[in-house]
Motif scaffolding. Structure first.
Motif, PDB file in Angstrom:
ATOM      1  N   HIS A  54       0.765  -1.252   0.038  1.00 30.86           N
ATOM      2  CA  HIS A  54       0.061   0.145  -0.075  1.00 30.86           C
ATOM      3  C   HIS A  54       0.776   1.219  -0.070  1.00 30.86           C
ATOM      4  N   ASP A  55       1.811   1.453   0.770  1.00 35.10           N
ATOM      5  CA  ASP A  55       2.858   2.465   0.868  1.00 35.10           C
ATOM      6  C   ASP A  55       3.428   2.631  -0.487  1.00 35.10           C
ATOM      7  N   LYS A  56       4.002   1.593  -1.110  1.00 29.17           N
ATOM      8  CA  LYS A  56       4.573   1.715  -2.434  1.00 29.17           C
ATOM      9  C   LYS A  56       3.510   2.447  -3.339  1.00 29.17           C
ATOM     10  N   ILE A  57       2.333   2.098  -3.426  1.00 25.44           N
ATOM     11  CA  ILE A  57       1.443   2.672  -4.374  1.00 25.44           C
ATOM     12  C   ILE A  57       1.154   4.118  -3.858  1.00 25.44           C
ATOM     13  N   LEU A  58       0.957   4.420  -2.575  1.00 25.50           N
ATOM     14  CA  LEU A  58       0.965   5.771  -2.135  1.00 25.50           C
ATOM     15  C   LEU A  58       1.971   6.531  -2.603  1.00 25.50           C
ATOM     16  N   LEU A  59       3.187   6.205  -2.278  1.00 29.82           N
ATOM     17  CA  LEU A  59       4.255   7.187  -2.575  1.00 29.82           C
ATOM     18  C   LEU A  59       4.645   7.079  -4.121  1.00 29.82           C
ATOM     19  N   ASN A  60       4.225   6.250  -4.830  1.00 33.51           N
ATOM     20  CA  ASN A  60       4.393   6.355  -6.265  1.00 33.51           C
ATOM     21  C   ASN A  60       3.390   7.460  -6.896  1.00 33.51           C
ATOM     22  N   HIS A  61       2.445   7.562  -6.446  1.00 37.86           N
ATOM     23  CA  HIS A  61       1.397   8.394  -6.866  1.00 37.86           C
ATOM     24  C   HIS A  61       1.231   9.733  -6.172  1.00 37.86           C
ATOM     25  N   TYR A  62       1.927   9.790  -5.157  1.00 37.69           N
ATOM     26  CA  TYR A  62       2.101  11.172  -4.497  1.00 37.69           C
ATOM     27  C   TYR A  62       3.194  11.823  -4.835  1.00 37.69           C
ATOM     28  N   LEU A  63       4.346  11.229  -5.250  1.00 38.23           N
ATOM     29  CA  LEU A  63       5.667  11.760  -5.838  1.00 38.23           C
ATOM     30  C   LEU A  63       5.425  11.897  -7.474  1.00 38.23           C
ATOM     31  N   GLY A  64       4.667  11.065  -8.071  1.00 41.31           N
ATOM     32  CA  GLY A  64       4.747  11.035  -9.314  1.00 41.31           C
ATOM     33  C   GLY A  64       5.904  10.262  -9.865  1.00 41.31           C
ATOM     34  N   LYS A  65       6.448   9.356  -9.142  1.00 39.48           N
ATOM     35  CA  LYS A  65       7.774   8.676  -9.543  1.00 39.48           C
ATOM     36  C   LYS A  65       7.945   7.381  -8.469  1.00 39.48           C
ATOM     37  N   GLU A  66       8.866   6.659  -8.913  1.00 36.41           N
ATOM     38  CA  GLU A  66       9.096   5.788  -7.920  1.00 36.41           C
ATOM     39  C   GLU A  66      10.096   6.455  -6.809  1.00 36.41           C
ATOM     40  N   PRO A  67       9.488   6.194  -5.270  1.00 33.91           N
ATOM     41  CA  PRO A  67      10.331   6.821  -4.486  1.00 33.91           C
ATOM     42  C   PRO A  67      11.816   6.482  -4.201  1.00 33.91           C
ATOM     43  N   SER A  68      12.630   7.065  -3.712  1.00 32.11           N
ATOM     44  CA  SER A  68      14.037   6.877  -3.527  1.00 32.11           C
ATOM     45  C   SER A  68      13.997   6.224  -2.201  1.00 32.11           C
ATOM     46  N   ASP A  69      15.262   5.634  -1.908  1.00 32.24           N
ATOM     47  CA  ASP A  69      15.278   5.121  -0.389  1.00 32.24           C
ATOM     48  C   ASP A  69      15.360   5.987   0.419  1.00 32.24           C
ATOM     49  N   THR A  70      15.710   7.267   0.238  1.00 28.69           N
ATOM     50  CA  THR A  70      15.539   8.334   1.300  1.00 28.69           C
ATOM     51  C   THR A  70      14.019   8.958   1.351  1.00 28.69           C
ATOM     52  N   ASP A  71      13.328   8.834   0.379  1.00 32.84           N
ATOM     53  CA  ASP A  71      11.862   9.148   0.412  1.00 32.84           C
ATOM     54  C   ASP A  71      11.121   7.891   1.446  1.00 32.84           C
ATOM     55  N   THR A  72      11.441   6.781   1.022  1.00 28.85           N
ATOM     56  CA  THR A  72      10.785   5.855   1.646  1.00 28.85           C
ATOM     57  C   THR A  72      11.207   5.756   3.103  1.00 28.85           C
ATOM     58  N   ALA A  73      12.542   5.815   3.626  1.00 24.99           N
ATOM     59  CA  ALA A  73      12.737   5.950   5.049  1.00 24.99           C
ATOM     60  C   ALA A  73      12.098   7.283   5.461  1.00 24.99           C
ATOM     61  N   HIS A  74      12.154   8.383   5.108  1.00 24.20           N
ATOM     62  CA  HIS A  74      11.514   9.644   5.674  1.00 24.20           C
ATOM     63  C   HIS A  74      10.196   9.304   5.872  1.00 24.20           C
ATOM     64  N   HIS A  75       9.318   8.618   4.903  1.00 26.11           N
ATOM     65  CA  HIS A  75       7.804   8.148   4.993  1.00 26.11           C
ATOM     66  C   HIS A  75       7.849   7.531   6.484  1.00 26.11           C
ATOM     67  N   ASN A  76       8.491   6.365   6.468  1.00 27.28           N
ATOM     68  CA  ASN A  76       8.448   5.365   7.578  1.00 27.28           C
ATOM     69  C   ASN A  76       8.802   6.090   8.765  1.00 27.28           C
ATOM     70  N   LEU A  77       9.860   7.057   9.025  1.00 29.74           N
ATOM     71  CA  LEU A  77       9.940   7.407  10.321  1.00 29.74           C
ATOM     72  C   LEU A  77       8.871   8.553  10.829  1.00 29.74           C
ATOM     73  N   MET A  78       8.313   9.037   9.649  1.00 31.93           N
ATOM     74  CA  MET A  78       7.097   9.818   9.970  1.00 31.93           C
ATOM     75  C   MET A  78       5.983   8.915  10.348  1.00 31.93           C
ATOM     76  N   LYS A  79       5.990   7.787   9.989  1.00 23.23           N
ATOM     77  CA  LYS A  79       4.981   6.927  10.578  1.00 23.23           C
ATOM     78  C   LYS A  79       5.024   6.566  12.152  1.00 23.23           C
ATOM     79  N   ILE A  80       6.342   6.498  12.360  1.00 26.60           N
ATOM     80  CA  ILE A  80       6.559   6.448  14.011  1.00 26.60           C
ATOM     81  C   ILE A  80       6.230   7.796  14.645  1.00 26.60           C
TER      82      ILE A  80
END
Length: 295
Positions: free
Chosen positions: A218-244
């Motif tokens: 689900h997160d991959k789908i969300l970030l792909n459509h939000y960013l309009g591209k494949e999320p980078s490792d940094t984007d994914t990490a930032h998102h997951n830290l904000m989940k905490i």
């Protein structure tokens, strides 16, 4: 109180008026008010909501701005007591299951991206400062914190330090993206802007994810459509830290509500659920990887 608010609205006087209670809110009381052939929502502000970081003038102004984008309902009146009147949107209320459908994730992600184009507001939202403020408020009202609370603060400080290396791209964020705040009338509409402010856009994606227990897919789908591209490792990490941080904010919000709210809600269970989810994330082997990725 609803009768009092109705009497304060000049353009409603002398018209046929009826109202019914709307379910779903755990901070305020909401009513659908029918005035002749028009319908409105009256939000009766909960007690002591300023202690939750809510500013009703801020809420009204941001709601008005997002309404101009076609995202939020039109504001038609606000009272000196902070009660808000908006136009009723006739549409489908989303369930948590609806939100997890890929097509709806795509639509909501694009809607989030739309209001994230706004930033020209004086009101800030920082999850780190919000949690500190909630902790002080709860303590001042005699709260008892869980044993692991000091460790959670330490981990929060690690996250803030790691993210300090990231470019600051702040924008208007909703910060309370629950399924009940989405209405589908052919367009995704978002209601309840009481926690909105200018902050980290990844807090919104994370908050949306945690509120609906998204999987990694689900997160991959969300970030792909939000960013309009494949999320980078940094984007994914930032998102997951904000989940905490989203879990922590929800838990501390409930901690304050336990001390101040007069509503019949089990805020303790809500707090414990989010503390547990936060702890699971911190204890995960991925946590240190995420810190390194954003550093």
């Amino acid at each position: 109180m609803i009768d009092k608010v109705i009497k304060e609205i000049p353009q409603w006087q002398g018209k046929k008026i009826s109202y019914t209670s709307l379910s779903g809110g755990i901070t305020n009381l909401n009513y659908k008010v029918d005035v002749d052939d028009e319908s409105f929502v009256v939000c009766i502000s909960g007690a002591k909501t300023s202690l939750l970081g809510i500013d009703r003038d801020q809420e009204r102004t941001i709601n008005e701005a997002t309404a101009k984008l076609g995202i939020a309902p039109q504001v038609v009146h606000s009272t000196d007591d902070g009660h808000l009147v908006t136009r009723f949107i006739e549409g489908k209320a989303f369930s948590e299951e609806d939100v997890r459908i890929e097509k709806n994730i795509e639509r909501i992600a694009k809607t989030i991206r739309k209001f994230h184009t706004l930033s020209d507001f004086p009101w800030k939202f920082c999850s780190f400062r919000m949690i500190e403020n909630y902790a002080k408020t709860a303590k001042d009202h005699g709260a008892q914190f869980p044993p692991q609370f000091s460790q959670m603060i330490e981990q929060m400080n690690k996250i803030e330090k790691a993210l300090s290396n990231q470019p600051k791209k702040l924008c208007l964020c909703h910060n309370d993206l629950l399924s009940g705040n989405f209405i589908d009338d052919g367009t995704i509409r978002i209601i309840d802007w009481e926690y909105a402010g200018v902050g980290d856009p990844f807090f919104d994606t994370a908050n949306f994810s945690t509120n609906h227990v998204f999987t990694n897919e689900h997160d991959k789908i969300l970030l792909n459509h939000y960013l309009g591209k494949e999320p980078s490792d940094t984007d994914t990490a930032h998102h997951n830290l904000m989940k905490i941080m989203s879990y922590f904010r929800e838990a501390m919000w409930a901690q304050v509500q336990m001390q101040i709210s007069t509503l019949d809600e089990d805020f303790e269970a809500y707090r414990d659920k989010h503390f547990d989810r936060m702890s699971d994330c911190i204890d995960s082997e991925k946590f240190e990887e995420y810190l390194k990725a954003v550093s």
